[in-house]
Design a protein around this motif. Structure first.
Motif, PDB file in Angstrom:
ATOM      1  N   LYS A 196       0.850  -1.000   0.204  1.00 16.34           N
ATOM      2  CA  LYS A 196       0.427   0.149   0.221  1.00 16.34           C
ATOM      3  C   LYS A 196       0.991   1.180  -0.056  1.00 16.34           C
ATOM      4  O   LYS A 196       0.349   1.896  -0.812  1.00 16.34           O
ATOM      5  N   SER A 197       1.448   1.057   0.648  1.00 15.47           N
ATOM      6  CA  SER A 197       2.757   2.552   0.860  1.00 15.47           C
ATOM      7  C   SER A 197       3.964   2.945  -0.229  1.00 15.47           C
ATOM      8  O   SER A 197       3.743   3.686  -0.910  1.00 15.47           O
ATOM      9  N   THR A 198       3.485   1.836  -0.991  1.00 19.44           N
ATOM     10  CA  THR A 198       5.318   1.901  -2.080  1.00 19.44           C
ATOM     11  C   THR A 198       4.014   2.324  -2.673  1.00 19.44           C
ATOM     12  O   THR A 198       4.747   2.977  -4.045  1.00 19.44           O
ATOM     13  N   LEU A 199       2.545   1.526  -3.375  1.00 18.62           N
ATOM     14  CA  LEU A 199       1.748   2.676  -4.106  1.00 18.62           C
ATOM     15  C   LEU A 199       1.611   3.921  -4.068  1.00 18.62           C
ATOM     16  O   LEU A 199       1.738   4.526  -5.022  1.00 18.62           O
ATOM     17  N   VAL A 200       1.151   3.942  -2.974  1.00 19.65           N
ATOM     18  CA  VAL A 200       1.516   5.826  -2.685  1.00 19.65           C
ATOM     19  C   VAL A 200       2.513   6.430  -2.914  1.00 19.65           C
ATOM     20  O   VAL A 200       2.384   7.617  -3.743  1.00 19.65           O
ATOM     21  N   ASN A 201       3.807   5.766  -2.772  1.00 18.02           N
ATOM     22  CA  ASN A 201       5.015   6.172  -3.251  1.00 18.02           C
ATOM     23  C   ASN A 201       4.909   6.494  -4.718  1.00 18.02           C
ATOM     24  O   ASN A 201       5.374   7.190  -5.103  1.00 18.02           O
ATOM     25  N   ALA A 344       5.099  -0.853  -8.174  1.00 16.68           N
ATOM     26  CA  ALA A 344       7.307  -1.362  -7.328  1.00 16.68           C
ATOM     27  C   ALA A 344       7.867  -0.871  -9.188  1.00 16.68           C
ATOM     28  O   ALA A 344       8.576   0.369  -9.238  1.00 16.68           O
ATOM     29  N   THR A 345       6.878  -0.820 -10.374  1.00 11.76           N
ATOM     30  CA  THR A 345       7.171  -0.757 -11.793  1.00 11.76           C
ATOM     31  C   THR A 345       6.491   0.834 -11.931  1.00 11.76           C
ATOM     32  O   THR A 345       6.676   0.854 -12.993  1.00 11.76           O
ATOM     33  N   GLY A 346       5.072   0.425 -11.013  1.00 15.50           N
ATOM     34  CA  GLY A 346       4.134   1.976 -11.775  1.00 15.50           C
ATOM     35  C   GLY A 346       3.047   1.146 -12.931  1.00 15.50           C
ATOM     36  O   GLY A 346       2.014   1.871 -13.330  1.00 15.50           O
ATOM     37  N   LYS A 347       3.378   0.156 -13.223  1.00 12.79           N
ATOM     38  CA  LYS A 347       2.246  -0.947 -13.860  1.00 12.79           C
ATOM     39  C   LYS A 347       0.866  -1.096 -13.779  1.00 12.79           C
ATOM     40  O   LYS A 347       0.640  -0.885 -12.966  1.00 12.79           O
ATOM     41  N   GLY A 348       0.001  -0.179 -15.200  1.00 14.83           N
ATOM     42  CA  GLY A 348      -2.104  -0.447 -14.625  1.00 14.83           C
ATOM     43  C   GLY A 348      -1.774   0.887 -13.390  1.00 14.83           C
ATOM     44  O   GLY A 348      -3.766   0.185 -13.221  1.00 14.83           O
ATOM     45  N   LEU A 349      -1.918   1.636 -13.502  1.00 19.61           N
ATOM     46  CA  LEU A 349      -1.552   3.078 -12.119  1.00 19.61           C
ATOM     47  C   LEU A 349      -2.195   3.737 -12.729  1.00 19.61           C
ATOM     48  O   LEU A 349      -3.639   4.195 -11.928  1.00 19.61           O
ATOM     49  N   ASP A 350      -2.678   4.018 -14.145  1.00 19.92           N
ATOM     50  CA  ASP A 350      -3.526   5.074 -14.938  1.00 19.92           C
ATOM     51  C   ASP A 350      -4.766   4.313 -14.568  1.00 19.92           C
ATOM     52  O   ASP A 350      -6.096   4.361 -14.841  1.00 19.92           O
ATOM     53  N   GLN A 351      -4.294   3.380 -15.112  1.00 18.38           N
ATOM     54  CA  GLN A 351      -6.529   2.263 -15.812  1.00 18.38           C
ATOM     55  C   GLN A 351      -6.719   2.449 -14.088  1.00 18.38           C
ATOM     56  O   GLN A 351      -7.965   2.174 -14.389  1.00 18.38           O
ATOM     57  N   LEU A 352      -5.833   2.053 -12.874  1.00 21.79           N
ATOM     58  CA  LEU A 352      -6.324   1.846 -11.970  1.00 21.79           C
ATOM     59  C   LEU A 352      -7.549   3.056 -11.549  1.00 21.79           C
ATOM     60  O   LEU A 352      -8.341   3.346 -10.575  1.00 21.79           O
ATOM     61  N   LEU A 353      -6.701   4.547 -11.422  1.00 18.72           N
ATOM     62  CA  LEU A 353      -7.672   5.826 -11.388  1.00 18.72           C
ATOM     63  C   LEU A 353      -8.260   5.929 -12.351  1.00 18.72           C
ATOM     64  O   LEU A 353      -9.477   6.701 -12.139  1.00 18.72           O
ATOM     65  N   GLY A 354      -8.385   6.196 -13.014  1.00 13.46           N
ATOM     66  CA  GLY A 354      -9.673   5.781 -14.159  1.00 13.46           C
ATOM     67  C   GLY A 354     -10.707   5.301 -13.543  1.00 13.46           C
ATOM     68  O   GLY A 354     -11.657   5.134 -13.701  1.00 13.46           O
ATOM     69  N   ALA A 355     -10.433   3.498 -12.832  1.00 13.44           N
ATOM     70  CA  ALA A 355     -11.795   2.826 -12.937  1.00 13.44           C
ATOM     71  C   ALA A 355     -11.800   3.880 -11.814  1.00 13.44           C
ATOM     72  O   ALA A 355     -13.787   3.478 -11.425  1.00 13.44           O
ATOM     73  N   ALA A 356     -10.987   4.506 -10.259  1.00 16.50           N
ATOM     74  CA  ALA A 356     -11.045   4.714  -9.891  1.00 16.50           C
ATOM     75  C   ALA A 356     -12.415   6.633  -9.514  1.00 16.50           C
ATOM     76  O   ALA A 356     -13.543   6.306  -8.891  1.00 16.50           O
ATOM     77  N   PHE A 357     -12.268   7.088 -10.902  1.00 17.04           N
ATOM     78  CA  PHE A 357     -12.864   8.156 -10.739  1.00 17.04           C
ATOM     79  C   PHE A 357     -14.754   7.241 -11.721  1.00 17.04           C
ATOM     80  O   PHE A 357     -15.252   7.934 -11.052  1.00 17.04           O
ATOM     81  N   GLU A 358     -13.815   6.335 -12.280  1.00 15.30           N
ATOM     82  CA  GLU A 358     -15.262   5.984 -13.343  1.00 15.30           C
ATOM     83  C   GLU A 358     -16.374   5.745 -12.348  1.00 15.30           C
ATOM     84  O   GLU A 358     -17.360   5.981 -12.021  1.00 15.30           O
ATOM     85  N   THR A 359     -16.379   4.716 -11.166  1.00 14.37           N
ATOM     86  CA  THR A 359     -16.396   4.033  -9.955  1.00 14.37           C
ATOM     87  C   THR A 359     -17.549   5.099  -9.339  1.00 14.37           C
ATOM     88  O   THR A 359     -18.426   5.151  -8.341  1.00 14.37           O
TER      89      THR A 359
END
Length: 459
Positions: A196-201, A344-359
Protein backbone atom coordinates in the motif's frame (compact mmCIF):
# COMPACT_ATOMS: atom_id res chain seq x y z
CA UNK A 1 -6.04 29.93 -4.96
CA UNK A 2 -2.99 29.91 -2.67
CA UNK A 3 -2.21 26.79 -0.64
CA UNK A 4 -2.70 26.73 3.10
CA UNK A 5 0.40 27.51 5.18
CA UNK A 6 2.04 24.40 6.65
CA UNK A 7 3.39 23.89 10.18
CA UNK A 8 5.33 20.74 11.18
CA UNK A 9 5.67 19.43 14.75
CA UNK A 10 9.06 17.86 15.52
CA UNK A 11 10.85 16.50 18.57
CA UNK A 12 12.17 13.31 20.10
CA UNK A 13 9.79 10.40 20.77
CA UNK A 14 7.02 10.63 23.39
CA UNK A 15 7.07 14.40 24.10
CA UNK A 16 3.41 14.86 23.07
CA UNK A 17 3.55 15.80 19.38
CA UNK A 18 0.51 13.74 18.40
CA UNK A 19 -1.48 15.09 21.35
CA UNK A 20 -0.88 18.65 20.14
CA UNK A 21 -1.70 17.59 16.56
CA UNK A 22 -5.05 16.17 17.69
CA UNK A 23 -5.86 19.33 19.65
CA UNK A 24 -5.11 21.58 16.67
CA UNK A 25 -7.23 19.55 14.23
CA UNK A 26 -10.01 19.14 16.79
CA UNK A 27 -10.17 15.35 16.37
CA UNK A 28 -8.33 12.25 17.57
CA UNK A 29 -6.74 11.64 14.17
CA UNK A 30 -3.22 10.67 15.25
CA UNK A 31 -2.73 7.54 17.35
CA UNK A 32 -1.59 8.33 20.89
CA UNK A 33 -0.01 5.79 23.24
CA UNK A 34 2.37 5.86 26.19
CA UNK A 35 5.09 3.91 24.39
CA UNK A 36 7.55 5.85 22.19
CA UNK A 37 7.71 5.59 18.41
CA UNK A 38 3.96 5.27 17.75
CA UNK A 39 4.00 7.81 14.89
CA UNK A 40 6.07 6.73 11.89
CA UNK A 41 4.86 8.48 8.73
CA UNK A 42 4.07 12.18 8.39
CA UNK A 43 0.42 12.79 9.14
CA UNK A 44 -1.32 15.96 7.92
CA UNK A 45 -4.55 17.61 9.02
CA UNK A 46 -6.55 20.81 8.68
CA UNK A 47 -5.87 22.88 11.79
CA UNK A 48 -7.45 26.02 13.18
CA UNK A 49 -5.89 28.19 15.84
CA UNK A 50 -8.13 31.01 17.08
CA UNK A 51 -9.83 31.28 13.68
CA UNK A 52 -6.71 31.09 11.47
CA UNK A 53 -6.65 27.94 9.25
CA UNK A 54 -3.45 26.11 8.30
CA UNK A 55 -2.12 22.59 7.64
CA UNK A 56 -0.46 20.83 10.55
CA UNK A 57 1.99 17.92 10.10
CA UNK A 58 2.66 15.35 12.83
CA UNK A 59 6.06 13.66 12.45
CA UNK A 60 7.85 10.65 13.86
CA UNK A 61 10.03 11.08 16.93
CA UNK A 62 13.55 12.14 15.90
CA UNK A 63 16.09 9.39 16.56
CA UNK A 64 19.80 9.28 15.64
CA UNK A 65 19.86 5.81 14.04
CA UNK A 66 21.43 4.51 10.83
CA UNK A 67 19.52 5.82 7.76
CA UNK A 68 18.90 2.23 6.56
CA UNK A 69 17.06 1.22 9.75
CA UNK A 70 13.36 1.86 10.31
CA UNK A 71 14.04 4.72 12.80
CA UNK A 72 16.51 6.16 10.28
CA UNK A 73 13.89 6.10 7.53
CA UNK A 74 11.43 7.71 9.93
CA UNK A 75 13.93 10.52 10.60
CA UNK A 76 14.24 11.15 6.85
CA UNK A 77 10.47 11.73 6.73
CA UNK A 78 10.74 14.25 9.59
CA UNK A 79 13.57 16.11 7.85
CA UNK A 80 11.49 16.33 4.65
CA UNK A 81 8.49 17.65 6.59
CA UNK A 82 10.52 20.48 8.12
CA UNK A 83 12.10 21.40 4.79
CA UNK A 84 8.65 21.74 3.17
CA UNK A 85 6.98 23.62 6.05
CA UNK A 86 6.43 27.36 6.48
CA UNK A 87 7.28 26.96 10.18
CA UNK A 88 8.12 24.16 12.61
CA UNK A 89 7.18 23.60 16.24
CA UNK A 90 10.09 22.02 18.14
CA UNK A 91 8.62 20.31 21.18
CA UNK A 92 10.44 19.13 24.30
CA UNK A 93 9.12 17.55 27.52
CA UNK A 94 9.38 20.26 30.19
CA UNK A 95 9.15 17.73 33.03
CA UNK A 96 12.05 15.65 31.66
CA UNK A 97 14.15 18.72 30.90
CA UNK A 98 16.55 19.07 27.97
CA UNK A 99 18.04 15.70 26.97
CA UNK A 100 21.09 15.02 24.78
CA UNK A 101 18.75 14.03 21.95
CA UNK A 102 16.88 17.35 22.33
CA UNK A 103 20.23 19.11 21.92
CA UNK A 104 20.95 17.07 18.76
CA UNK A 105 17.57 17.99 17.27
CA UNK A 106 18.06 21.67 18.19
CA UNK A 107 21.47 21.72 16.51
CA UNK A 108 19.93 20.34 13.31
CA UNK A 109 17.04 22.83 13.44
CA UNK A 110 19.38 25.79 13.94
CA UNK A 111 20.89 24.96 10.54
CA UNK A 112 17.48 24.82 8.86
CA UNK A 113 15.99 27.67 6.83
CA UNK A 114 12.55 26.96 8.34
CA UNK A 115 11.46 29.29 11.19
CA UNK A 116 11.35 27.40 14.51
CA UNK A 117 8.95 27.90 17.45
CA UNK A 118 10.26 26.26 20.64
CA UNK A 119 7.53 24.66 22.80
CA UNK A 120 7.88 23.14 26.26
CA UNK A 121 5.05 20.65 26.63
CA UNK A 122 3.64 19.12 29.83
CA UNK A 123 4.30 22.49 31.48
CA UNK A 124 1.42 22.35 33.95
CA UNK A 125 2.64 22.46 37.56
CA UNK A 126 5.88 23.55 39.22
CA UNK A 127 7.73 20.35 38.24
CA UNK A 128 8.13 21.76 34.72
CA UNK A 129 9.85 25.02 35.69
CA UNK A 130 13.47 23.72 35.66
CA UNK A 131 12.98 22.19 32.20
CA UNK A 132 11.57 25.44 30.82
CA UNK A 133 14.60 27.36 32.13
CA UNK A 134 16.99 24.79 30.61
CA UNK A 135 15.37 25.19 27.16
CA UNK A 136 16.70 28.77 26.81
CA UNK A 137 20.15 27.21 26.22
CA UNK A 138 18.95 25.51 23.01
CA UNK A 139 19.45 28.78 21.10
CA UNK A 140 16.00 28.79 19.52
CA UNK A 141 14.53 31.84 21.21
CA UNK A 142 12.10 32.13 24.12
CA UNK A 143 10.20 28.91 24.83
CA UNK A 144 6.40 28.69 24.96
CA UNK A 145 5.09 26.76 27.96
CA UNK A 146 1.95 24.77 27.19
CA UNK A 147 0.00 21.62 27.97
CA UNK A 148 -1.18 19.91 24.78
CA UNK A 149 -3.32 17.55 26.84
CA UNK A 150 -5.17 20.28 28.76
CA UNK A 151 -5.06 23.08 26.18
CA UNK A 152 -3.07 25.52 28.31
CA UNK A 153 -0.80 28.04 26.54
CA UNK A 154 -2.53 27.83 23.14
CA UNK A 155 -2.88 31.62 23.00
CA UNK A 156 0.89 32.05 23.32
CA UNK A 157 1.41 29.43 20.60
CA UNK A 158 -0.98 31.34 18.33
CA UNK A 159 0.98 34.59 18.85
CA UNK A 160 4.26 32.85 17.95
CA UNK A 161 2.87 31.13 14.84
CA UNK A 162 0.77 34.03 13.53
CA UNK A 163 3.54 35.66 11.40
CA UNK A 164 3.91 32.37 9.46
CA UNK A 165 0.27 31.22 9.13
CA UNK A 166 -1.69 34.45 8.62
CA UNK A 167 -2.15 34.65 4.84
CA UNK A 168 -4.67 37.02 3.35
CA UNK A 169 -4.52 35.21 -0.01
CA UNK A 170 -5.66 31.90 1.51
CA UNK A 171 -9.32 31.17 2.03
CA UNK A 172 -10.99 27.77 2.36
CA UNK A 173 -13.71 27.00 -0.18
CA UNK A 174 -16.63 24.64 0.53
CA UNK A 175 -16.62 21.46 -1.52
CA UNK A 176 -19.24 21.13 -4.28
CA UNK A 177 -20.37 17.48 -4.44
CA UNK A 178 -21.73 18.00 -7.97
CA UNK A 179 -18.41 19.28 -9.34
CA UNK A 180 -16.87 16.55 -11.56
CA UNK A 181 -13.40 17.97 -10.84
CA UNK A 182 -13.78 17.84 -7.06
CA UNK A 183 -11.12 15.96 -5.12
CA UNK A 184 -11.38 12.15 -5.16
CA UNK A 185 -11.06 10.72 -1.65
CA UNK A 186 -9.29 7.42 -2.30
CA UNK A 187 -8.36 5.04 0.54
CA UNK A 188 -5.97 2.13 -0.05
CA UNK A 189 -6.55 -0.86 2.23
CA UNK A 190 -5.40 -4.45 2.43
CA UNK A 191 -3.46 -6.99 4.44
CA UNK A 192 0.01 -6.12 5.83
CA UNK A 193 2.82 -6.06 3.23
CA UNK A 194 0.45 -5.91 0.24
CA UNK A 195 2.36 -2.83 -0.98
CA UNK A 196 0.00 0.00 0.00
CA UNK A 197 2.69 2.53 0.95
CA UNK A 198 4.79 1.60 -2.09
CA UNK A 199 1.73 2.25 -4.27
CA UNK A 200 1.24 5.72 -2.75
CA UNK A 201 4.92 6.52 -3.27
CA UNK A 202 4.67 5.40 -6.91
CA UNK A 203 1.68 7.69 -7.45
CA UNK A 204 3.49 10.65 -5.89
CA UNK A 205 6.87 9.83 -7.44
CA UNK A 206 8.55 10.44 -4.10
CA UNK A 207 9.37 8.53 -0.91
CA UNK A 208 6.45 10.06 0.99
CA UNK A 209 5.61 6.90 2.94
CA UNK A 210 8.05 4.76 4.86
CA UNK A 211 8.41 1.36 3.19
CA UNK A 212 10.50 -1.71 3.86
CA UNK A 213 10.46 -5.48 4.37
CA UNK A 214 9.10 -5.15 7.93
CA UNK A 215 5.38 -5.97 8.19
CA UNK A 216 3.09 -3.36 9.75
CA UNK A 217 5.27 -0.28 9.21
CA UNK A 218 2.26 1.99 8.61
CA UNK A 219 0.22 2.64 11.77
CA UNK A 220 -1.75 5.84 11.14
CA UNK A 221 -3.97 6.48 8.14
CA UNK A 222 -2.04 9.11 6.18
CA UNK A 223 -3.82 11.44 3.73
CA UNK A 224 -1.86 13.20 0.98
CA UNK A 225 -3.35 15.57 -1.62
CA UNK A 226 -2.06 15.03 -5.15
CA UNK A 227 -2.85 15.96 -8.77
CA UNK A 228 -3.15 12.96 -11.10
CA UNK A 229 -1.88 13.70 -14.65
CA UNK A 230 -4.55 11.62 -16.44
CA UNK A 231 -3.93 10.17 -19.94
CA UNK A 232 -6.49 12.69 -21.31
CA UNK A 233 -4.13 15.52 -20.36
CA UNK A 234 -6.19 16.72 -17.37
CA UNK A 235 -4.82 17.16 -13.86
CA UNK A 236 -7.40 15.66 -11.50
CA UNK A 237 -7.22 16.18 -7.71
CA UNK A 238 -6.91 13.08 -5.53
CA UNK A 239 -6.62 12.68 -1.75
CA UNK A 240 -4.64 9.47 -1.31
CA UNK A 241 -5.17 7.77 2.05
CA UNK A 242 -2.58 5.15 3.01
CA UNK A 243 -3.73 2.85 5.82
CA UNK A 244 -2.39 0.26 8.22
CA UNK A 245 -2.59 -3.39 7.14
CA UNK A 246 -5.59 -5.35 8.38
CA UNK A 247 -4.96 -8.80 9.80
CA UNK A 248 -7.60 -11.28 10.89
CA UNK A 249 -9.19 -10.02 14.13
CA UNK A 250 -8.34 -13.19 16.05
CA UNK A 251 -4.62 -12.55 15.42
CA UNK A 252 -4.70 -8.94 16.68
CA UNK A 253 -3.81 -8.78 20.37
CA UNK A 254 -1.57 -5.69 20.64
CA UNK A 255 -3.43 -2.54 21.73
CA UNK A 256 -1.59 -0.38 19.18
CA UNK A 257 -2.48 -2.72 16.31
CA UNK A 258 -6.13 -2.57 17.41
CA UNK A 259 -5.95 1.24 17.33
CA UNK A 260 -4.38 1.11 13.86
CA UNK A 261 -7.16 -1.20 12.62
CA UNK A 262 -9.83 1.14 13.99
CA UNK A 263 -8.05 4.04 12.29
CA UNK A 264 -8.15 2.17 8.97
CA UNK A 265 -11.90 1.60 9.36
CA UNK A 266 -12.40 5.33 9.96
CA UNK A 267 -10.43 6.01 6.78
CA UNK A 268 -12.83 3.73 4.88
CA UNK A 269 -15.77 5.73 6.25
CA UNK A 270 -14.11 8.98 5.14
CA UNK A 271 -13.30 7.76 1.62
CA UNK A 272 -15.47 7.83 -1.49
CA UNK A 273 -13.65 5.01 -3.29
CA UNK A 274 -11.65 2.27 -1.58
CA UNK A 275 -8.89 0.36 -3.38
CA UNK A 276 -8.45 -3.11 -1.89
CA UNK A 277 -4.85 -4.07 -2.68
CA UNK A 278 -4.18 -7.80 -3.07
CA UNK A 279 -0.76 -9.47 -3.12
CA UNK A 280 -0.56 -11.39 -6.42
CA UNK A 281 2.10 -13.68 -4.96
CA UNK A 282 -0.40 -14.85 -2.31
CA UNK A 283 -3.63 -14.71 -4.30
CA UNK A 284 -7.05 -14.03 -2.77
CA UNK A 285 -7.44 -14.94 0.90
CA UNK A 286 -10.45 -15.03 3.23
CA UNK A 287 -9.24 -11.84 4.97
CA UNK A 288 -9.36 -9.98 1.63
CA UNK A 289 -13.03 -10.94 1.22
CA UNK A 290 -13.79 -9.82 4.79
CA UNK A 291 -12.22 -6.42 4.09
CA UNK A 292 -14.11 -6.08 0.78
CA UNK A 293 -17.40 -7.01 2.45
CA UNK A 294 -16.83 -4.37 5.16
CA UNK A 295 -16.18 -1.69 2.52
CA UNK A 296 -19.41 -2.54 0.72
CA UNK A 297 -21.41 -2.76 3.95
CA UNK A 298 -20.22 0.76 4.76
CA UNK A 299 -21.58 1.93 1.40
CA UNK A 300 -18.22 2.84 -0.14
CA UNK A 301 -17.38 2.29 -3.81
CA UNK A 302 -14.85 -0.54 -4.26
CA UNK A 303 -12.03 -1.18 -6.76
CA UNK A 304 -9.72 -4.18 -6.38
CA UNK A 305 -6.07 -4.05 -7.47
CA UNK A 306 -3.88 -7.13 -7.88
CA UNK A 307 -0.42 -5.86 -6.91
CA UNK A 308 3.10 -7.25 -7.52
CA UNK A 309 2.00 -8.25 -11.02
CA UNK A 310 5.59 -7.89 -12.25
CA UNK A 311 6.66 -10.93 -10.19
CA UNK A 312 3.45 -12.99 -10.39
CA UNK A 313 3.59 -16.42 -12.01
CA UNK A 314 0.87 -17.84 -14.30
CA UNK A 315 -0.68 -14.42 -14.74
CA UNK A 316 -3.65 -15.38 -16.93
CA UNK A 317 -4.77 -18.26 -14.70
CA UNK A 318 -4.15 -16.16 -11.60
CA UNK A 319 -6.23 -13.23 -12.84
CA UNK A 320 -9.14 -15.43 -13.92
CA UNK A 321 -8.99 -17.40 -10.67
CA UNK A 322 -9.10 -14.25 -8.52
CA UNK A 323 -11.90 -12.79 -10.65
CA UNK A 324 -13.99 -15.96 -10.30
CA UNK A 325 -13.41 -16.13 -6.55
CA UNK A 326 -14.48 -12.48 -6.19
CA UNK A 327 -17.69 -13.11 -8.15
CA UNK A 328 -18.49 -15.98 -5.79
CA UNK A 329 -17.29 -14.35 -2.57
CA UNK A 330 -18.88 -10.92 -3.20
CA UNK A 331 -22.24 -12.17 -4.41
CA UNK A 332 -24.00 -8.99 -3.23
CA UNK A 333 -22.14 -6.92 -5.86
CA UNK A 334 -21.17 -8.34 -9.24
CA UNK A 335 -18.50 -6.92 -11.51
CA UNK A 336 -16.29 -5.03 -9.05
CA UNK A 337 -13.36 -3.67 -11.16
CA UNK A 338 -10.24 -5.83 -10.90
CA UNK A 339 -7.02 -4.20 -12.13
CA UNK A 340 -3.56 -5.81 -12.36
CA UNK A 341 -0.91 -3.35 -11.13
CA UNK A 342 2.68 -3.13 -10.00
CA UNK A 343 3.41 -0.56 -7.31
CA UNK A 344 7.14 -1.17 -7.92
CA UNK A 345 7.13 -0.41 -11.66
CA UNK A 346 3.99 1.74 -12.09
CA UNK A 347 2.17 -0.73 -14.36
CA UNK A 348 -1.60 -0.27 -14.49
CA UNK A 349 -1.76 2.78 -12.21
CA UNK A 350 -3.47 5.06 -14.75
CA UNK A 351 -6.01 2.30 -15.40
CA UNK A 352 -6.56 2.00 -11.63
CA UNK A 353 -7.15 5.75 -11.19
CA UNK A 354 -9.45 5.81 -14.22
CA UNK A 355 -11.53 2.98 -12.74
CA UNK A 356 -11.67 4.82 -9.39
CA UNK A 357 -13.05 8.01 -10.98
CA UNK A 358 -15.59 6.04 -13.06
CA UNK A 359 -16.72 4.12 -9.98
CA UNK A 360 -17.17 7.35 -8.03
CA UNK A 361 -19.28 8.74 -10.88
CA UNK A 362 -21.58 5.71 -10.61
CA UNK A 363 -21.60 5.99 -6.80
CA UNK A 364 -22.68 9.65 -7.13
CA UNK A 365 -25.17 9.08 -9.97
CA UNK A 366 -28.79 10.32 -9.75
CA UNK A 367 -31.60 9.13 -12.02
CA UNK A 368 -34.76 11.14 -12.59
CA UNK A 369 -38.00 9.72 -11.19
CA UNK A 370 -39.47 9.48 -14.69
CA UNK A 371 -36.60 7.40 -16.11
CA UNK A 372 -36.50 5.29 -12.96
CA UNK A 373 -40.21 4.42 -13.05
CA UNK A 374 -40.25 3.63 -16.75
CA UNK A 375 -37.53 1.08 -16.07
CA UNK A 376 -39.41 -0.08 -12.95
CA UNK A 377 -42.69 -0.72 -14.82
CA UNK A 378 -40.89 -2.85 -17.41
CA UNK A 379 -39.00 -4.78 -14.71
CA UNK A 380 -42.22 -5.57 -12.81
CA UNK A 381 -44.05 -6.49 -16.03
CA UNK A 382 -41.24 -8.82 -17.04
CA UNK A 383 -41.06 -10.47 -13.62
CA UNK A 384 -44.10 -9.73 -11.38
CA UNK A 385 -43.65 -10.04 -7.61
CA UNK A 386 -44.87 -13.26 -5.98
CA UNK A 387 -48.24 -13.63 -4.23
CA UNK A 388 -47.52 -15.26 -0.85
CA UNK A 389 -50.61 -17.00 0.51
CA UNK A 390 -52.44 -16.16 -2.70
CA UNK A 391 -52.46 -12.41 -1.90
CA UNK A 392 -50.83 -10.02 -4.37
CA UNK A 393 -47.96 -7.72 -3.45
CA UNK A 394 -48.65 -4.52 -5.35
CA UNK A 395 -45.59 -2.38 -6.16
CA UNK A 396 -46.64 1.18 -7.03
CA UNK A 397 -43.54 3.30 -7.75
CA UNK A 398 -39.89 3.87 -6.89
CA UNK A 399 -37.82 7.00 -6.26
CA UNK A 400 -34.15 7.75 -5.61
CA UNK A 401 -33.80 9.22 -2.14
CA UNK A 402 -30.02 9.77 -1.99
CA UNK A 403 -26.64 9.31 -3.62
CA UNK A 404 -23.16 8.39 -2.32
CA UNK A 405 -24.16 5.52 -2.02
CA UNK A 406 -27.31 5.40 -4.16
CA UNK A 407 -30.45 4.79 -2.12
CA UNK A 408 -33.93 4.04 -3.45
CA UNK A 409 -37.36 3.89 -1.82
CA UNK A 410 -39.94 1.42 -3.17
CA UNK A 411 -43.61 2.09 -2.37
CA UNK A 412 -46.31 -0.55 -2.44
CA UNK A 413 -48.73 -2.66 -0.44
CA UNK A 414 -47.65 -5.68 1.63
CA UNK A 415 -44.01 -4.86 0.81
CA UNK A 416 -42.92 -6.34 4.15
CA UNK A 417 -43.57 -9.75 2.53
CA UNK A 418 -41.45 -9.02 -0.56
CA UNK A 419 -38.79 -11.77 -0.70
CA UNK A 420 -35.10 -10.85 -0.61
CA UNK A 421 -34.64 -12.64 -3.93
CA UNK A 422 -37.03 -10.19 -5.60
CA UNK A 423 -35.34 -7.23 -3.92
CA UNK A 424 -32.01 -8.48 -5.32
CA UNK A 425 -33.64 -8.75 -8.75
CA UNK A 426 -34.60 -5.07 -8.58
CA UNK A 427 -31.20 -3.96 -7.21
CA UNK A 428 -29.30 -5.90 -9.89
CA UNK A 429 -31.54 -4.32 -12.54
CA UNK A 430 -30.83 -0.84 -11.18
CA UNK A 431 -27.10 -1.51 -11.33
CA UNK A 432 -27.07 -3.10 -14.77
CA UNK A 433 -29.63 -1.02 -16.66
CA UNK A 434 -29.41 2.42 -15.04
CA UNK A 435 -25.63 2.87 -15.02
CA UNK A 436 -24.79 2.23 -11.36
CA UNK A 437 -22.35 -0.57 -12.06
CA UNK A 438 -20.72 -2.42 -9.16
CA UNK A 439 -21.48 0.05 -6.37
CA UNK A 440 -23.49 -0.68 -3.21
CA UNK A 441 -27.18 0.14 -3.74
CA UNK A 442 -29.65 0.50 -0.87
CA UNK A 443 -33.35 -0.33 -1.29
CA UNK A 444 -35.90 0.71 1.36
CA UNK A 445 -39.48 -0.60 1.29
CA UNK A 446 -42.39 1.64 2.27
CA UNK A 447 -46.11 0.94 2.53
CA UNK A 448 -48.65 3.79 2.42
CA UNK A 449 -50.33 4.46 5.76
CA UNK A 450 -53.83 3.02 6.15
CA UNK A 451 -56.18 6.03 6.50
CA UNK A 452 -58.50 3.93 8.67
CA UNK A 453 -55.76 2.68 10.99
CA UNK A 454 -56.43 3.72 14.57
CA UNK A 455 -60.06 4.68 14.00
CA UNK A 456 -62.78 3.07 16.07
CA UNK A 457 -65.28 1.01 14.09
CA UNK A 458 -68.96 1.88 14.50
CA UNK A 459 -71.14 -0.64 16.26
Amino acid sequence: MAQAPVVAIVGRPNVGKSTLFNRLVGKRLALVDDRPGVTRDRREGDADLLGVPFRIVDTAGFESDDPQTLPGRMRAQTEAAVAQADAAIFMIDARAGVTPLDETVAQWLRGSDTPIVLVCNKAEGRAAEPGIMESFALGLGDPIALSAEHGEGMGDLFTALLPYIDREDFEEEPEDEDDPDRILKLAIVGRPNAGKSTLVNQFLQEERMITGPEAGITRDSIAVDWMWPSPEGRFRPVRLIDTAGLRKKAKVEDKLEKLSASDTMRAVDFAEVVVLLLDATRGLEAQDLRIADHVLQEGRALVIALNKWDVAEGQSALFNGVKGALEEGLSQVKGVPLIAVSAATGKGLDQLLGAAFETRDAWSRRVSTGVLNRWFEKAVEKNPPPAPGGKRIKLRFITQAKTRPPGFVLFGTRVDELPMSYQRYLINGIRKELGFGAVPVRLTLRAPKNPFEGRKTSE
